[in-house]
Scaffold this active site. Structure first.
Site, mmCIF file in Angstrom:
data_model
loop_
_atom_site.group_PDB
_atom_site.id
_atom_site.type_symbol
_atom_site.label_atom_id
_atom_site.label_comp_id
_atom_site.label_asym_id
_atom_site.label_seq_id
_atom_site.Cartn_x
_atom_site.Cartn_y
_atom_site.Cartn_z
ATOM 1 N N LYS A 299 5.952 -4.937 2.204
ATOM 2 C CA LYS A 299 5.789 -4.164 0.964
ATOM 3 C C LYS A 299 7.100 -3.549 0.479
ATOM 4 C CE LYS A 299 2.932 -1.729 3.482
ATOM 5 N NZ LYS A 299 3.422 -2.111 4.816
ATOM 6 N N ARG B 188 0.841 -1.198 0.000
ATOM 7 C CA ARG B 188 0.000 0.000 0.000
ATOM 8 C C ARG B 188 0.868 1.236 0.000
ATOM 9 N NH1 ARG B 188 -0.062 2.251 5.943
ATOM 10 N NH2 ARG B 188 0.690 0.465 7.073
ATOM 11 N N TRP C 126 6.061 -3.441 9.944
ATOM 12 C CA TRP C 126 5.381 -4.120 8.842
ATOM 13 C C TRP C 126 6.112 -3.776 7.565
ATOM 14 C CZ3 TRP C 126 1.671 -6.938 11.008
ATOM 15 C CH2 TRP C 126 1.014 -6.452 12.131
ATOM 16 N N TYR D 169 -8.265 -5.712 9.027
ATOM 17 C CA TYR D 169 -7.834 -5.502 7.646
ATOM 18 C C TYR D 169 -8.055 -6.789 6.867
ATOM 19 C CZ TYR D 169 -3.417 -7.899 8.793
ATOM 20 O OH TYR D 169 -2.474 -8.799 9.173
ATOM 21 N N CYS E 284 1.004 -15.606 12.584
ATOM 22 C CA CYS E 284 2.307 -15.100 12.166
ATOM 23 C C CYS E 284 2.913 -14.415 13.381
ATOM 24 C CB CYS E 284 2.037 -14.176 10.992
ATOM 25 S SG CYS E 284 3.034 -12.781 10.847
ATOM 26 N N GLU F 183 -1.956 2.463 12.515
ATOM 27 C CA GLU F 183 -1.549 2.651 11.115
ATOM 28 C C GLU F 183 -1.670 4.109 10.686
ATOM 29 O OE1 GLU F 183 -0.017 0.149 10.145
ATOM 30 O OE2 GLU F 183 -0.889 -1.090 11.701
HETATM 31 C C1 BEZ Z 1 0.552 -2.631 6.426
HETATM 32 O O1 BEZ Z 1 0.294 -2.567 5.233
HETATM 33 O O2 BEZ Z 1 1.581 -2.164 6.849
HETATM 34 C C2 BEZ Z 1 -0.437 -3.225 7.340
HETATM 35 C C3 BEZ Z 1 -1.590 -3.723 6.829
HETATM 36 C C4 BEZ Z 1 -2.489 -4.289 7.691
HETATM 37 C C5 BEZ Z 1 -2.237 -4.347 9.038
HETATM 38 C C6 BEZ Z 1 -1.079 -3.843 9.540
HETATM 39 C C7 BEZ Z 1 -0.170 -3.268 8.686
#
Ligand code: BEZ
Length: 396
Positions: A359, A53, A356, A259, A322, A101
């Site tokens: 990505k 994202r 996190w 999410y 996880c 977030e």
């Molecule tokens: C992230 O994209 O960093 C993320 C997505 C969902 C939950 C936590 C973090």
């Protein structure tokens, strides 16, 4: 296998494999030591999908998500399996919530500052266009079309395969590091079988980070957490969700932030994954992980799905977990730094931990490789150099 390498990477998860891949591309020799097998389910790369994202409340994070894109594209060119399903990112919820977030309005501002296209959404748009229901009327949202579901398993497999094809990269599995010593500018890294030597160390063991740092008598302040995910069967195959995140205030133990992912053919085909993003029960020690989902977290998740999602069976049929180490910093930043200066050879020890970061995998691999091989990176990593705050000597 010779015992001396230009770089030794401790931890063969996504970051360790991506770092080794970049080091190998630069024709330096690298050894990756992985305490389990690579591609295991015991760390923070367990499970199969992650979110790519661009929305973040901080411009430096938006920038890094954008900067990571060409590295994903380059990796994709080297593998046949699609690494991402570009379904977009939907952020929605209570606009006043400032959560782990971030906040929807802050993310919109950061996107605008970097000229990233997105659509602002009303609650009607979210319900009509994205299949959610019964949302509070004050909810708002944004949709950013470049968001994607990452096939994490395929990403890891690709890096693993590419590394195995490169004679400069050596992967050693079931090789837990039990001692690190330094003499005359060289690290002596011991497993129960052998001692390996190198002038440069990269430490990327995911949730097992403190197991490795304690060998050099320091540690990092983290919260360990076993995150649970639930999979709900799609009753209506025409309903497809984007990757999404809902911002809501906690209701007592229910952190109330969830999410989810689209249905994808690589992760329980025919099912949709939804997960809670709040810690109910942190772990004292990653070694105590159960790898079993928390029933309370799953209960809150299933209730939210029942109340607010459509086209799904409301009873989760599959689950996954996880194990992650989150920074104690409220916004769960990534930690990317050299070791603190009270550690001998600190400028030759590169550390990635917490947060996190799926990505950013291929991009962080390059930054780690630059830091190890050049002793620096031209990228501005100041926001991630959090060691001063979060490393503590175990000697004091
Ligand atoms: C992230 O994209 O960093 C993320 C997505 C969902 C939950 C936590 C973090």
């Amino acid at each position: 296998m010779d015992n001396h390498f230009d770089v030794i990477v401790i931890g063969g998860g996504p970051m360790g494999l991506a770092c080794a891949y970049e080091i190998g591309k630069r024709k330096a020799s690298v050894l990756v030591l992985e305490r389990f097998q690579c591609l295991n389910q015991k760390g923070s790369s367990a499970g199969v999908s992650r979110q790519y994202r661009i929305p973040y409340p901080d411009t430096y994070m938006v920038k890094m998500a954008l900067d990571a894109q060409p590295y994903w594209d380059a990796l994709q060119l080297r593998t046949r399996t699609p690494l991402m399903d570009k379904v977009g990112t939907l952020w929605f919820g209570d606009p006043t919530v400032d959560s782990t977030e971030g906040n929807i309005g802050a993310a919109e501002k950061a996107l605008q500052q970097l000229n990233v296209k997105y659509d602002s959404l009303t609650v009607e748009n979210i319900e009509d266009d994205f299949h959610f229901k019964n949302l509070p009327k004050n909810y708002t949202g944004l949709f950013q079309a470049d968001g994607a579901s990452i096939n994490l398993a395929a990403t890891l497999q690709s890096l693993f395969d590419l590394n195995n094809k490169n004679p400069d990269v050596h992967l050693k599995e079931n090789a837990r590091v039990i001692k690190i010593e330094r003499k005359d500018g060289i690290f002596y890294v011991s497993t129960s079988e052998k001692v390996f030597t190198t002038p440069k160390l990269v430490i990327t063991p995911g949730p097992y980070i403190n197991e490795v740092l304690k060998l050099q008598e320091f540690h990092v302040a983290v919260t360990y957490w076993e995150m649970s995910s639930a999979y709900f069967r799609r009753k209506d195959p025409n309903i497809q969700y984007p990757t999404w995140f809902v911002f809501q205030n906690a209701i007592e133990a229910n952190g109330n932030q969830f999410y989810g992912f689209p249905g994808v053919d690589w992760d329980f085909p025919g099912y949709i994954r939804v997960a809670p993003d709040f810690v109910i029960q942190p772990l004292d020690n990653p070694e105590n992980a159960t790898h079993k989902p928390d029933p309370q977290a799953l209960g809150y998740t299933a209730q939210w799905v029942k109340d607010h999602m459509t086209g799904l069976d409301i009873v989760p049929e599959h689950t996954s977990t996880c194990l992650i180490a989150l920074s104690k910093i409220k916004t769960k930043e990534l930690l990317l730094d050299f070791a603190p200066d009270y550690i001998p050879g600190h400028e030759d020890i590169v550390i990635y931990g917490t947060g996190w970061a799926a990505k950013f995998i291929p991009f962080l691999g390059k930054l780690l490789a630059d830091m190890a091989l050049d002793g620096k990176t031209d990228y501005d990593i100041a926001p991630f150099q959090l060691g001063l705050k979060y490393f503590t000597s175990l000697k004091r």
